[in-house]
Design a protein around this motif. Structure first.
Motif, PDB file in Angstrom:
ATOM      1  N   UNK A 128       0.844  -1.192   0.000  1.00 12.03           N
ATOM      2  CA  UNK A 128       0.000   0.000   0.000  1.00 12.03           C
ATOM      3  C   UNK A 128       0.880   1.244   0.000  1.00 12.03           C
ATOM      4  N   UNK A 129       0.259   2.364  -0.242  1.00 11.19           N
ATOM      5  CA  UNK A 129       0.971   3.633  -0.233  1.00 11.19           C
ATOM      6  C   UNK A 129       0.996   4.212   1.173  1.00 11.19           C
ATOM      7  N   UNK A 130       2.177   4.525   1.668  1.00 12.87           N
ATOM      8  CA  UNK A 130       2.333   5.181   2.967  1.00 12.87           C
ATOM      9  C   UNK A 130       2.860   6.584   2.721  1.00 12.87           C
ATOM     10  N   UNK A 131       2.209   7.567   3.302  1.00  8.99           N
ATOM     11  CA  UNK A 131       2.561   8.969   3.083  1.00  8.99           C
ATOM     12  C   UNK A 131       4.059   9.220   3.281  1.00  8.99           C
ATOM     13  N   UNK A 132       4.663   9.872   2.290  1.00  9.46           N
ATOM     14  CA  UNK A 132       6.046  10.274   2.412  1.00  9.46           C
ATOM     15  C   UNK A 132       7.058   9.170   2.199  1.00  9.46           C
ATOM     16  N   UNK A 133       6.577   7.945   1.926  1.00 10.39           N
ATOM     17  CA  UNK A 133       7.478   6.801   1.776  1.00 10.39           C
ATOM     18  C   UNK A 133       7.354   6.168   0.406  1.00 10.39           C
ATOM     19  N   UNK A 134       6.145   5.856  -0.001  1.00  8.91           N
ATOM     20  CA  UNK A 134       5.890   5.159  -1.248  1.00  8.91           C
ATOM     21  C   UNK A 134       5.149   3.868  -0.985  1.00  8.91           C
ATOM     22  N   UNK A 135       5.147   2.968  -1.960  1.00  9.46           N
ATOM     23  CA  UNK A 135       4.473   1.684  -1.811  1.00  9.46           C
ATOM     24  C   UNK A 135       5.367   0.714  -1.054  1.00  9.46           C
ATOM     25  N   UNK A 136       4.894   0.270   0.091  1.00 10.26           N
ATOM     26  CA  UNK A 136       5.635  -0.670   0.913  1.00 10.26           C
ATOM     27  C   UNK A 136       4.638  -1.515   1.698  1.00 10.26           C
ATOM     28  N   UNK A 139       2.430  -3.271   7.202  1.00  9.83           N
ATOM     29  CA  UNK A 139       2.848  -3.425   8.602  1.00  9.83           C
ATOM     30  C   UNK A 139       4.037  -2.526   8.955  1.00  9.83           C
ATOM     31  N   UNK A 140       4.595  -1.821   7.959  1.00 12.60           N
ATOM     32  CA  UNK A 140       5.658  -0.852   8.235  1.00 12.60           C
ATOM     33  C   UNK A 140       5.105   0.481   8.749  1.00 12.60           C
ATOM     34  N   UNK A 141       3.808   0.718   8.541  1.00  7.25           N
ATOM     35  CA  UNK A 141       3.238   2.032   8.855  1.00  7.25           C
ATOM     36  C   UNK A 141       3.452   2.415  10.311  1.00  7.25           C
ATOM     37  N   UNK A 142       3.145   1.515  11.234  1.00  5.31           N
ATOM     38  CA  UNK A 142       3.283   1.833  12.655  1.00  5.31           C
ATOM     39  C   UNK A 142       4.735   2.115  13.016  1.00  5.31           C
ATOM     40  N   UNK A 143       5.645   1.293  12.493  1.00  3.97           N
ATOM     41  CA  UNK A 143       7.072   1.475  12.773  1.00  3.97           C
ATOM     42  C   UNK A 143       7.570   2.826  12.270  1.00  3.97           C
ATOM     43  N   UNK A 144       7.163   3.190  11.047  1.00  3.09           N
ATOM     44  CA  UNK A 144       7.595   4.466  10.475  1.00  3.09           C
ATOM     45  C   UNK A 144       7.072   5.644  11.290  1.00  3.09           C
ATOM     46  N   UNK A 145       5.837   5.524  11.781  1.00  4.50           N
ATOM     47  CA  UNK A 145       5.292   6.578  12.629  1.00  4.50           C
ATOM     48  C   UNK A 145       6.052   6.694  13.932  1.00  4.50           C
ATOM     49  N   UNK A 146       6.374   5.545  14.539  1.00 11.08           N
ATOM     50  CA  UNK A 146       7.139   5.557  15.796  1.00 11.08           C
ATOM     51  C   UNK A 146       8.495   6.219  15.617  1.00 11.08           C
ATOM     52  N   UNK A 147       9.131   5.981  14.485  1.00  8.70           N
ATOM     53  CA  UNK A 147      10.431   6.596  14.230  1.00  8.70           C
ATOM     54  C   UNK A 147      10.340   8.116  14.223  1.00  8.70           C
ATOM     55  N   UNK A 148       9.190   8.633  13.801  1.00  9.44           N
ATOM     56  CA  UNK A 148       9.005  10.085  13.735  1.00  9.44           C
ATOM     57  C   UNK A 148       8.533  10.689  15.051  1.00  9.44           C
ATOM     58  N   UNK A 160      -4.092   6.355   9.627  1.00  7.01           N
ATOM     59  CA  UNK A 160      -4.254   7.055   8.361  1.00  7.01           C
ATOM     60  C   UNK A 160      -3.976   6.143   7.166  1.00  7.01           C
ATOM     61  N   UNK A 161      -2.988   5.265   7.297  1.00  3.05           N
ATOM     62  CA  UNK A 161      -2.657   4.350   6.205  1.00  3.05           C
ATOM     63  C   UNK A 161      -3.804   3.394   5.925  1.00  3.05           C
ATOM     64  N   UNK A 162      -4.381   2.823   6.973  1.00  3.61           N
ATOM     65  CA  UNK A 162      -5.508   1.901   6.788  1.00  3.61           C
ATOM     66  C   UNK A 162      -6.730   2.640   6.256  1.00  3.61           C
ATOM     67  N   UNK A 163      -6.963   3.843   6.774  1.00  2.00           N
ATOM     68  CA  UNK A 163      -8.088   4.654   6.324  1.00  2.00           C
ATOM     69  C   UNK A 163      -7.965   4.971   4.834  1.00  2.00           C
ATOM     70  N   UNK A 164      -6.769   5.353   4.408  1.00  4.68           N
ATOM     71  CA  UNK A 164      -6.529   5.638   2.991  1.00  4.68           C
ATOM     72  C   UNK A 164      -6.711   4.386   2.131  1.00  4.68           C
ATOM     73  N   UNK A 165      -6.156   3.286   2.588  1.00  4.59           N
ATOM     74  CA  UNK A 165      -6.177   2.051   1.823  1.00  4.59           C
ATOM     75  C   UNK A 165      -7.598   1.549   1.589  1.00  4.59           C
ATOM     76  N   UNK A 166      -8.430   1.590   2.628  1.00  2.00           N
ATOM     77  CA  UNK A 166      -9.787   1.069   2.525  1.00  2.00           C
ATOM     78  C   UNK A 166     -10.816   2.135   2.162  1.00  2.00           C
TER      79      UNK A 166
END
Length: 340
Positions: A128-136, A139-148, A160-166
């Protein structure tokens, strides 16, 4: 003396009826949620194509960062009165000194008045598309948010990723980790499961026999994490996850637990890493699930196909579950959107 006993008994009877009425009105699902102002934590970015179709070509631009969407950096918690709501359930693989990916991702569409729940399971490898990252991988979405921004940003990014996807809003979330899930199951005395065939649980180093089983937290955690022992892989694992979710409510509201529901809820909430549900919401939700039969649940998994694509984080070709965009939107429309 006899008259006093009669009066006392009468007052006690009326008092019990009144208390029972208050409890019923406060927690009974059709009353508790009727016309309630529920939060709206995330809304989909409708202007963007957030899913990948079966026919979309792979291009080099997929591996490059995508500009941030015009969504707030933190969830805008607005409220509105609706007859149904969506719940994001996240099970993270958090361990000490590590950032957490989402090992379990499910969206529940809860319809209290109809006493029905739709469950849509999302494979953790979904592309799926994750904001600011691209298609990945989703399950990376939560990790990427935690890093920020730590746990809060991890939750926001996953929402937001799940909301966008569905293409649906999310109203509530429940998040737990491996340790919390195991302790949670043990707190309620274990959970019932139905095993279609003997399954070897790698993480528990044991075999769970075919048929009905009552299992503890360690086995339950091993079951929801297991993929390779099921003939249908991740889909078999997702089925077990939804089965356990449904059966947990049966355990919480067993007759022997009713008298200690407040204390039980306190212990259970310690095992939930994060949620925006109030205590009364959780009791009402458990009450709803308790009174439902198998026919009241509709369970779907994200359709698509296996594939290998370049990943913008690993810079390698990784395995993905590539969702079928058209079918995903059909599922969202029929199962996750308010019919009223």
């Amino acid at each position: 003396m006899r008259r006093w006993v009669v009066y006392t008994a009468g007052f006690l009877f009326v008092g019990c009826i009144s208390i029972g009425g208050v409890v019923y009105w406060k927690y009974e699902p059709s009353h508790h949620w009727n016309g309630m102002e529920v939060p709206v934590l995330s809304v989909p970015a409708l202007s963007r194509d957030d899913t990948l179709t079966d026919h979309e070509p792979s291009t080099s631009s997929v591996t490059e960062p995508v500009p941030e969407a015009t969504t707030p950096s933190t969830p805008e918690v607005s409220t509105k009165s609706i007859s149904a709501f969506n719940v994001l359930v996240l099970g993270t693989d958090a361990r000490k000194e590590e950032y957490a990916r989402s090992d379990v991702i499910m969206v529940l569409h809860v319809m209290p008045e109809l006493r029905k729940v739709n469950i849509v399971s999302i494979p953790r490898d979904s592309r799926v598309l994750i904001d600011g990252v691209g298609y990945t991988k989703i399950n990376h979405a939560h990790m990427l948010g935690e890093l920020k921004g730590g746990n809060t940003e991890g939750t926001r990014t996953a929402l937001q990723t799940v909301s966008n996807f569905l293409d649906v809003p999310i109203n509530y979330y429940l998040k737990t980790d491996f340790k919390g899930f195991e302790d949670f199951i043990d707190t309620i005395g274990g959970v019932d499961v139905e095993v279609a065939s003997d399954v070897y649980l790698y993480h528990a180093q044991t075999t769970l026999a075919k048929g009905p089983q009552h299992i503890d937290g360690k086995l339950a955690l091993s079951l929801v994490r297991e993929r390779y022992a099921f003939p249908d892989g991740d889909f078999g694992r997702q089925y077990q996850q939804s089965q356990i979710l449904k059966n947990v409510a049966q355990e919480i509201l067993r007759p022997e637990h009713i008298s200690e529901i407040a204390g039980l809820l306190t212990r259970v909430k310690k095992d939930i890493v994060d949620t925006n549900f109030q205590d009364s919401d959780l009791i009402s939700l458990a009450w709803l699930l308790k009174g439902m039969s198998t026919n009241d649940f509709t369970t779907k998994q994200i359709p698509g196909h296996s594939g290998y694509e370049m990943d913008p984080l690993e810079h390698l070709r990784l395995y993905y579950w590539i969702p079928d965009k058209v079918k995903v939107m059909e599922i969202s429309q029929s199962l996750l959107k308010d019919p009223f």
